[in-house]
Design an enzyme around this catalytic site. Sequence first.
Site, PDB file in Angstrom:
ATOM      1  N   ASP A 176       0.845  -1.192   0.000  1.00 47.86           N
ATOM      2  CA  ASP A 176       0.000   0.000   0.000  1.00 47.86           C
ATOM      3  C   ASP A 176       0.882   1.245   0.000  1.00 47.86           C
ATOM      4  O   ASP A 176       1.640   1.471   0.947  1.00 47.86           O
ATOM      5  CB  ASP A 176      -0.897  -0.038   1.250  1.00 47.86           C
ATOM      6  CG  ASP A 176      -1.674   1.248   1.438  1.00 47.86           C
ATOM      7  OD1 ASP A 176      -1.868   1.976   0.449  1.00 47.86           O
ATOM      8  OD2 ASP A 176      -2.099   1.513   2.593  1.00 47.86           O
TER       9      ASP A 176
ATOM     10  N   ASP B  24      -4.018   3.938   2.783  1.00 47.88           N
ATOM     11  CA  ASP B  24      -5.454   3.699   3.006  1.00 47.88           C
ATOM     12  C   ASP B  24      -5.735   2.247   3.426  1.00 47.88           C
ATOM     13  O   ASP B  24      -6.887   1.836   3.539  1.00 47.88           O
ATOM     14  CB  ASP B  24      -6.280   4.066   1.754  1.00 47.88           C
ATOM     15  CG  ASP B  24      -5.977   3.164   0.567  1.00 47.88           C
ATOM     16  OD1 ASP B  24      -5.064   2.310   0.678  1.00 47.88           O
ATOM     17  OD2 ASP B  24      -6.651   3.302  -0.470  1.00 47.88           O
TER      18      ASP B  24
ATOM     19  N   ASP C 251      -1.907  -1.186  -3.709  1.00 46.96           N
ATOM     20  CA  ASP C 251      -2.227  -0.427  -4.927  1.00 46.96           C
ATOM     21  C   ASP C 251      -1.111  -0.558  -5.969  1.00 46.96           C
ATOM     22  O   ASP C 251      -0.075  -1.179  -5.718  1.00 46.96           O
ATOM     23  CB  ASP C 251      -2.502   1.048  -4.592  1.00 46.96           C
ATOM     24  CG  ASP C 251      -1.428   1.627  -3.688  1.00 46.96           C
ATOM     25  OD1 ASP C 251      -0.246   1.365  -3.960  1.00 46.96           O
ATOM     26  OD2 ASP C 251      -1.755   2.321  -2.700  1.00 46.96           O
TER      27      ASP C 251
ATOM     28  N   ASP D 168      -5.458 -10.680 -15.218  1.00 48.30           N
ATOM     29  CA  ASP D 168      -6.537 -11.612 -14.898  1.00 48.30           C
ATOM     30  C   ASP D 168      -7.718 -11.238 -15.774  1.00 48.30           C
ATOM     31  O   ASP D 168      -8.108 -10.071 -15.844  1.00 48.30           O
ATOM     32  CB  ASP D 168      -6.911 -11.465 -13.414  1.00 48.30           C
ATOM     33  CG  ASP D 168      -7.272 -12.787 -12.781  1.00 48.30           C
ATOM     34  OD1 ASP D 168      -8.064 -13.524 -13.391  1.00 48.30           O
ATOM     35  OD2 ASP D 168      -6.774 -13.068 -11.674  1.00 48.30           O
TER      36      ASP D 168
ATOM     37  N   ASP E 134      -9.968 -16.469 -15.714  1.00 49.03           N
ATOM     38  CA  ASP E 134     -10.743 -16.887 -14.557  1.00 49.03           C
ATOM     39  C   ASP E 134     -11.849 -17.872 -14.951  1.00 49.03           C
ATOM     40  O   ASP E 134     -12.609 -17.606 -15.898  1.00 49.03           O
ATOM     41  CB  ASP E 134     -11.374 -15.611 -13.962  1.00 49.03           C
ATOM     42  CG  ASP E 134     -11.987 -15.831 -12.611  1.00 49.03           C
ATOM     43  OD1 ASP E 134     -11.240 -16.103 -11.663  1.00 49.03           O
ATOM     44  OD2 ASP E 134     -13.226 -15.722 -12.506  1.00 49.03           O
TER      45      ASP E 134
ATOM     46  N   GLU F 189      -7.927 -21.004 -15.963  1.00 48.33           N
ATOM     47  CA  GLU F 189      -8.315 -21.638 -14.699  1.00 48.33           C
ATOM     48  C   GLU F 189      -9.478 -22.570 -15.019  1.00 48.33           C
ATOM     49  O   GLU F 189     -10.544 -22.118 -15.405  1.00 48.33           O
ATOM     50  CB  GLU F 189      -8.736 -20.586 -13.671  1.00 48.33           C
ATOM     51  CG  GLU F 189      -8.932 -21.198 -12.299  1.00 48.33           C
ATOM     52  CD  GLU F 189      -9.879 -20.418 -11.411  1.00 48.33           C
ATOM     53  OE1 GLU F 189      -9.824 -20.592 -10.191  1.00 48.33           O
ATOM     54  OE2 GLU F 189     -10.707 -19.641 -11.924  1.00 48.33           O
TER      55      GLU F 189
ATOM     56  N   HIS G 275      -4.484 -17.209  -4.531  1.00 55.34           N
ATOM     57  CA  HIS G 275      -5.341 -16.404  -3.655  1.00 55.34           C
ATOM     58  C   HIS G 275      -6.618 -17.137  -3.237  1.00 55.34           C
ATOM     59  O   HIS G 275      -7.407 -16.606  -2.471  1.00 55.34           O
ATOM     60  CB  HIS G 275      -5.709 -15.107  -4.385  1.00 55.34           C
ATOM     61  CG  HIS G 275      -6.553 -15.366  -5.595  1.00 55.34           C
ATOM     62  ND1 HIS G 275      -6.068 -16.039  -6.704  1.00 55.34           N
ATOM     63  CD2 HIS G 275      -7.847 -15.103  -5.868  1.00 55.34           C
ATOM     64  CE1 HIS G 275      -7.028 -16.165  -7.597  1.00 55.34           C
ATOM     65  NE2 HIS G 275      -8.118 -15.600  -7.115  1.00 55.34           N
ATOM     66  N   ASP G 276      -6.855 -18.335  -3.786  1.00 51.25           N
ATOM     67  CA  ASP G 276      -8.049 -19.109  -3.437  1.00 51.25           C
ATOM     68  C   ASP G 276      -7.736 -20.286  -2.537  1.00 51.25           C
ATOM     69  O   ASP G 276      -8.625 -21.069  -2.211  1.00 51.25           O
ATOM     70  CB  ASP G 276      -8.708 -19.666  -4.716  1.00 51.25           C
ATOM     71  CG  ASP G 276      -9.284 -18.583  -5.593  1.00 51.25           C
ATOM     72  OD1 ASP G 276      -9.677 -17.529  -5.059  1.00 51.25           O
ATOM     73  OD2 ASP G 276      -9.347 -18.795  -6.819  1.00 51.25           O
TER      74      ASP G 276
HETATM   75  C1  GLC Z   1     -11.896 -17.806  -9.630  1.00 45.33           C
HETATM   76  C2  GLC Z   1     -11.079 -16.841  -8.818  1.00 45.33           C
HETATM   77  C3  GLC Z   1     -11.755 -16.624  -7.509  1.00 45.33           C
HETATM   78  C4  GLC Z   1     -13.122 -16.039  -7.766  1.00 45.33           C
HETATM   79  C5  GLC Z   1     -13.914 -16.897  -8.728  1.00 45.33           C
HETATM   80  C6  GLC Z   1     -15.085 -16.145  -9.282  1.00 45.33           C
HETATM   81  O1  GLC Z   1     -11.933 -19.058  -9.071  1.00 45.33           O
HETATM   82  O2  GLC Z   1      -9.776 -17.306  -8.697  1.00 45.33           O
HETATM   83  O3  GLC Z   1     -11.019 -15.797  -6.645  1.00 45.33           O
HETATM   84  O4  GLC Z   1     -13.816 -15.924  -6.564  1.00 45.33           O
HETATM   85  O5  GLC Z   1     -13.166 -17.301  -9.844  1.00 45.33           O
HETATM   86  O6  GLC Z   1     -14.641 -15.133 -10.139  1.00 45.33           O
END
Ligand code: GLC
Length: 561
Positions: free
Chosen positions: A22, A26, A30, A99, A200, A256, A329-330
Amino acid sequence: MAEKKWWQKSVVYQIYPRSFCDSDGDGIGDLNGISSKLEYLKELGIDVIWLSPVYQSPNDDMGYDISDYRAIMKEFGTMEDYDRMLHKAHGLGLKIMMDLVVNHTSDEHPLFVESRKARNSPYRDFYIWRDGKDGPAPNNWGSSFGGSAWEYDEATDQYYLHLFSKKQPDLNWENDAVRKRIFDMMTWWCDKGIDGFRMDVISLISKVPELPDGETGKNGYGDFTPYCANGPRVHEFLREMNREVLSKYDLITVGECSGVTVEEAKKYASVSGSELNMVFQFEHMNLDGGESFKWNHKKIRLTELKEVMSRWQTGLKGKAWNSLYWCNHDQPRMLSRMGNDSPKYREVSAKMLGACLHMLQGTPYIYQGEELGMTNYPFTSPDEFRDIESINAYQELTEKEIFSHADAFDYISYKSRDNARTPMQWDDSPQAGFTTGTPWIAVNPNYREINAREQMARKDSVFHYYQKLIALRRQYDIIVYGDYELLLPDSEEIYAYLRTLESQTLLVVCNFTEREVGYDVPDGFAKKEGKVLISNYERTEIPAVLTLAPFECIVVLYGQP
Ligand code: GLC
């Protein structure tokens, strides 16, 4: 061997912008924060940055709900900040992969706003609208974030489909105009000079048109996967995308693909290059799933992990390209899942996991903080969850009495996506140097011990180990292109494999336990001179019979380097 591509030799680093750095206090990461850390990534040695979404978004799903694909989220900065970051990255020789979230938009996207206005809106068919049927919704599908996958819209007395949150309506890919708009938007970003797309949930874009009911799960909703994952037209759509956009640029593309099998992956990521470069598969991540989706304490069995990884390694050989990941991140932190995050074993097990993955065939992905051995977060209350999936799951699992409050909290704490989303730990100053303000999600209290500054200054740190893993891939073609062979398939303790390329062989041995485990070097190698490329116990040679220390790993190259 098929033609070699730059992205086959690359290592990708994923940034979750909200939690990376950051710059303006805030509490939210960013773009200028990212720009300020590009030298750090250069020093680590990675080639490509995958940026989780930075587009304008109401943040119902932290940026995966986009309301303007050509604008930057205010909290993250401006398009000028973006351009500056891109320019600086390129100057350092780093590529940027964006992404691409196009299975759905935000419900605040102007197209959806128009679509929901009237049944005869010119944009109605941009999304998936249906009348209710028998029950309260067009079918029994549950959304990935709990509840029904259908939301009733009073204004027009119809339901719209959302496989994720109700603020993420699914786009109707059957509509030519929808695809055209998506391809135009992608072209716009490519013309800006970006280097690729991570797509995604791209395996979900084509639905079986009849939208049949799915098998009912514990939460009372039907499973949409058989009717949405790898649907009837998905490959046709991706080939069109490839023709219209991807083939015109020199990009890295990764889809993905939840629900993807080895057979399907050969179509998505065929070496012919007609669709994508590679896919993220989920089989290894789902090994500790169960009846109640992923919410449990189950541990991944090493034999099962090896079976899955090996099937992908050999299955795609010469036909498609693998992507390799433990974290994103998931996912909760792999170190807390298959390693050991106690102070005693944290570093050795983080290094072992790193070597195990990075010596495999495919393009490795590192998730921010993985290179430091960052761990799961010690949640003490459900109020600390920030992720819509965790918040909704806690509510649903407890309201429906599927689990007690204590068990639900326990399971979600262990598997929550928030574990990966706590701020990057830069140094031991307040808030781990992530922000001068109040972070949007709590910093892991272990930042005083685990942080980039300390690790960069210490030669035997996880950071330097990852740096070496990356450098080795660059140096040795065998790591990139060698054939793969699993050894000891039945061992629950050791993951050992061979890679071979021409006259060279690479032996990789990883002890996944906190016990000492005996290991016999395979016949034929015991007497050969091998060169230890990397080890997490400073081993410089390999005896014929060795006792592996807890979480020890060793990588040995035989044959002329
Ligand atoms: C993918 C992303 C995830 C998101 C989902 C819906 O799995 O990696 O973070 O919540 O798609 O977009």
